[in-house]
Scaffold this motif. Structure first.
Motif, short mmCIF file in Angstrom:
data_model
loop_
_atom_site.label_atom_id
_atom_site.label_comp_id
_atom_site.label_asym_id
_atom_site.label_seq_id
_atom_site.Cartn_x
_atom_site.Cartn_y
_atom_site.Cartn_z
N PHE A 3 0.80 -1.22 0.29
CA PHE A 3 0.15 -0.01 -0.27
C PHE A 3 0.96 1.29 -0.19
CE2 PHE A 3 -2.41 -3.23 1.99
CZ PHE A 3 -3.89 -3.28 1.54
N THR A 4 0.41 2.20 -0.73
CA THR A 4 1.11 3.43 -0.81
C THR A 4 0.70 4.43 0.69
OG1 THR A 4 -0.87 4.68 -1.55
CG2 THR A 4 0.81 3.36 -3.69
N SER A 6 -0.21 7.25 0.44
CA SER A 6 -1.52 8.18 0.91
C SER A 6 -2.62 6.85 0.81
CB SER A 6 -1.48 8.19 -1.26
OG SER A 6 -0.68 7.77 -1.71
N GLU A 7 -2.20 5.78 0.30
CA GLU A 7 -3.41 4.97 0.65
C GLU A 7 -4.00 4.27 1.55
OE1 GLU A 7 -4.20 1.93 -3.39
OE2 GLU A 7 -1.62 1.47 -2.15
N GLU A 10 -5.64 7.84 3.61
CA GLU A 10 -7.21 7.02 3.20
C GLU A 10 -7.62 6.00 3.87
OE1 GLU A 10 -7.56 6.78 -1.04
OE2 GLU A 10 -6.51 8.55 -1.48
N LYS A 26 -9.13 -3.58 6.09
CA LYS A 26 -7.92 -2.88 4.85
C LYS A 26 -7.18 -2.99 6.00
CE LYS A 26 -10.46 -1.79 1.23
NZ LYS A 26 -10.74 -0.29 0.39
#
Length: 89
Positions: A3-4, A6-7, A10, A26
């Motif tokens: 996962f980045t 930013s992800e 989020e 998640k």
């Protein structure tokens, strides 16, 4: 699955707003895979998602529990209770 940043941000924001099982799950995936594995954090998020009905989270929590000591599981459960009491009564 990676996962980045930013992800990850989020998903954290979505959990802060809603606390739904999909986003809690998640977060469990984020902390159980990738570069910064944190089994206590992962177990905590899977536990919270499982409490909201996620069968996938229940299975992941069970698998993590097999790899963790009782003390680590207790810490994860403590963190989940604290999160519930502070964030989502």
């Amino acid at each position: 699955m990676a996962f980045t940043d930013s992800e990850i941000a989020e998903v954290h924001e979505a959990v802060r707003r809603q606390g739904d099982s999909d986003n809690l799950y998640k977060l469990g995936l984020i902390y159980s895979t990738g570069q910064d594995v944190d089994l206590v954090q992962a177990h905590m998020w899977f536990n919270l998602a499982a409490a909201r009905g996620s069968d996938a989270a229940k299975e992941c929590r069970r698998e993590l529990s097999d790899m963790m000591s009782r003390d680590l599981i207790a810490e994860a459960q403590k963190r989940a209770r604290e999160w519930l009491s502070v964030k989502h009564h």
